[in-house]
Write a protein that holds these residues in place. Sequence first.
Motif, PDB file in Angstrom:
ATOM      1  N   HIS B 242       0.585 -40.539-100.543  1.00 40.73           N
ATOM      2  CA  HIS B 242      -0.348 -39.484-100.154  1.00 40.73           C
ATOM      3  C   HIS B 242      -0.474 -39.384 -98.632  1.00 40.73           C
ATOM      4  CE1 HIS B 242      -0.922 -38.860-104.323  1.00 40.73           C
ATOM      5  NE2 HIS B 242      -1.102 -40.158-104.464  1.00 40.73           N
ATOM      6  N   CYS B 252      -0.369 -31.456-104.175  1.00 43.64           N
ATOM      7  CA  CYS B 252      -0.197 -32.799-104.742  1.00 43.64           C
ATOM      8  C   CYS B 252      -1.340 -33.070-105.708  1.00 43.64           C
ATOM      9  CB  CYS B 252      -0.196 -33.815-103.603  1.00 43.64           C
ATOM     10  SG  CYS B 252      -0.060 -35.524-104.135  1.00 43.64           S
ATOM     11  N   CYS B 254      -3.297 -35.395-105.750  1.00 46.33           N
ATOM     12  CA  CYS B 254      -4.467 -35.972-105.088  1.00 46.33           C
ATOM     13  C   CYS B 254      -5.397 -34.884-104.554  1.00 46.33           C
ATOM     14  CB  CYS B 254      -4.047 -36.891-103.939  1.00 46.33           C
ATOM     15  SG  CYS B 254      -3.468 -36.012-102.468  1.00 46.33           S
TER      16      CYS B 254
HETATM   17 ZN   LIG Z   1      -1.191 -36.568-102.451  1.00 43.04          ZN
END
Ligand SMILES: [Zn+2]
Lengths: 409, 409
Positions: B242, B252, B254
């Motif tokens: 990340h 992503c 995240c």
């Molecule tokens: Zn990420």
Amino acid sequence: MKRTSRDIRTANRYEVLRRIIARSPTSRQELAAATGLSLATVATLVGELLDLRMITEVGFEDSAGGRPRGLVAVHASGGALIGVDIAETYVRVELFDLALNVLARADEDVSPGESLPEQVVGHVAAAVGAVVARAGVGGARVLGVGVSVPGQVDRSTGLAAYAPNWDWHDVPLLDLLTEHITHPLYLDNPLRASAVAELWCGAARGRGDAVVVNLGTGVGAGLVLGGGLHRGVSNSAGEWGHTTIVLDGRPCRCGGRGCVEAYVGASGIMRTLRELGAGSGLLHPGDQTATLAALGRGLRERDPVALAVVRETVRYLAAGIANLVNLFDPEVVVLSSWVAAALGEPLLHEVREAVARHALHRPLAATEIVLSPIPTDPVCLGAATFALEGALRPVGRRTLQRAAPARRL
Amino acid sequence: MKRTSRDIRTANRYEVLRRIIARSPTSRQELAAATGLSLATVATLVGELLDLRMITEVGFEDSAGGRPRGLVAVHASGGALIGVDIAETYVRVELFDLALNVLARADEDVSPGESLPEQVVGHVAAAVGAVVARAGVGGARVLGVGVSVPGQVDRSTGLAAYAPNWDWHDVPLLDLLTEHITHPLYLDNPLRASAVAELWCGAARGRGDAVVVNLGTGVGAGLVLGGGLHRGVSNSAGEWGHTTIVLDGRPCRCGGRGCVEAYVGASGIMRTLRELGAGSGLLHPGDQTATLAALGRGLRERDPVALAVVRETVRYLAAGIANLVNLFDPEVVVLSSWVAAALGEPLLHEVREAVARHALHRPLAATEIVLSPIPTDPVCLGAATFALEGALRPVGRRTLQRAAPARRL
Ligand SMILES: [Zn+2]
Ligand SMILES: [Zn+2]
């Protein structure tokens, strides 16, 4: 990996002296509580520091019901340390006492034409002579001279392996300095100097893991991990300025593209200013210092161009700092060097907000982001602490630093 | 920072046992030479390992002209260790002897519907029971069970703080496991498990600084720094997956954009395959394992779509690895986990070429990039070594891991 018992004892010596410098007078009992070392270990280390005359006994304090406890304090006048910050446009030299107070300072301008190693070394030698004379300490009291030079440094051979601004490759800098300076010399770069400065006297003191983000002409990260400096296997760790943040982005002076430095180094910020507000009057062509000073004033006055340039810079800077938070999970991120000082609190505010949008929740919650609290030049201070650390190493290894280095082919 | 004398003694115990496992039989003199510790320190540590019955005396060797030297060897049957790899589609459990040989293995499939902690824990308990029965070691010989769970782990409370695939937040995993498993339990994540596996038995053995790049469904870096695991202040270090590599790039899981994982995680590679060669027959929709196996075969057969997908993936992967080289300046970068295994040597070849175009010369010259040499599941092995490290810690702290953890509000 060879982390020997001797390495560990040296690291413990550093830690105990750091605590004494941070808080004098203090007792062995307080030192044991602060460091987590046993009282017996602390007593041994305090004895060694007393023998080295770096600290002195200064009396006793009562302990509740027990025997009075002996107090020790740093022996400020027990020696002098010199820190040299070779930057791209100047050489600054400071002389410190053992409590790491500045006793004298000398600056020499390095003009753009003076890129030969001999010319730079001439400025260093002149400024070192000047601070010794001004402080009136006498050469015999100088325990060592730490020298920071930009780029990558080979400590074992004393070479400036690569200094991008002057295009130096494998310059035998320690040899050249030894011709002018007879004190023990310790060579390293500004990333590591500013990291040890924070470790001894700044925001990393007493911390296990800290990242010191250097924002200047060059950009990089000094790494304090496990309570000590992380150097890497070739003393090149921390080249955060040349990590990619925009694949195929802006060209960088390292030859790569999309490096952090291409956006957040002083030249990168000037480029952004040219793109966003060429006619604003903030730009001083060819003068990074004046331009960043103008941007800093503009920020405080809420000038829209200054705000836009700093916000655009922070887009990249914050993503780069979030990368450091996600990778290292540090206790503290310290913004250091002259660009951080020029932009100050408004920069810090923008960075904190933007990092929170990029970093993972758990490491972000565990870290704080601060400006360097060191009021003087952190690179001079850090270079001087390299000399202090050298003086604390067991005799026999210390002299290695001083011997004429081997040449590489 | 509190690195106590006890921490240092524990680290030295690990180091001496690692050397004995790497090379048995061996003498105290050889161990002192290999570790850099004094002979007296080694003799003390060997004595402690003998008392713990983890090693045994196995005779003598002649030393040139001197007294015969006592030899010690790992006491393989002196105990058993269990390593648990909780992955996103399976639970794998392996039982090891003290020489870290696999004696038994059990796998349980975790179907997509089984994302409740109780369901996952049920699979773990069943598989742990199975390996103890298959190995015939008897529960009393099991020194501990190491458990790896994806995401971020709070070791002090035993919580799975965040497991992205199952959207677990602060799941009291250690509590749940304690209801089924009576052996001492040690919880951590696959990044750290694969890093300690390399440290004890793989490419990081005897190295000070190593980065273990995990390429799987999730992506991250296990960090060996200064000869030990770097955990960070909240046990979250190494979230390289990340870190931003393309500012404002692919979304992503995240919540960020342009993370390394979005390009080089298994899902990211499948997305690239859909973009570059949807009709190629390499894509097995919804099945990462089958798709990566097909890509691996395609690479070996020089299939043009497979080559294009891997080259595009390596553009991002190599820039991300170069970032690690520039930041950490490690002795070795190890490519680990199942995606690295599936793509194998052709991936390694492409990565080495591309990293050389991104990394700075000096740290690049000091590092090597290798595939993990561990032939079995490195996460099970690493989890088992957490249990071994737990058994090597001084008694009194070990039991902390076992006690019912405190709950967070
Ligand atoms: Zn990420
Ligand atoms: Zn660059």
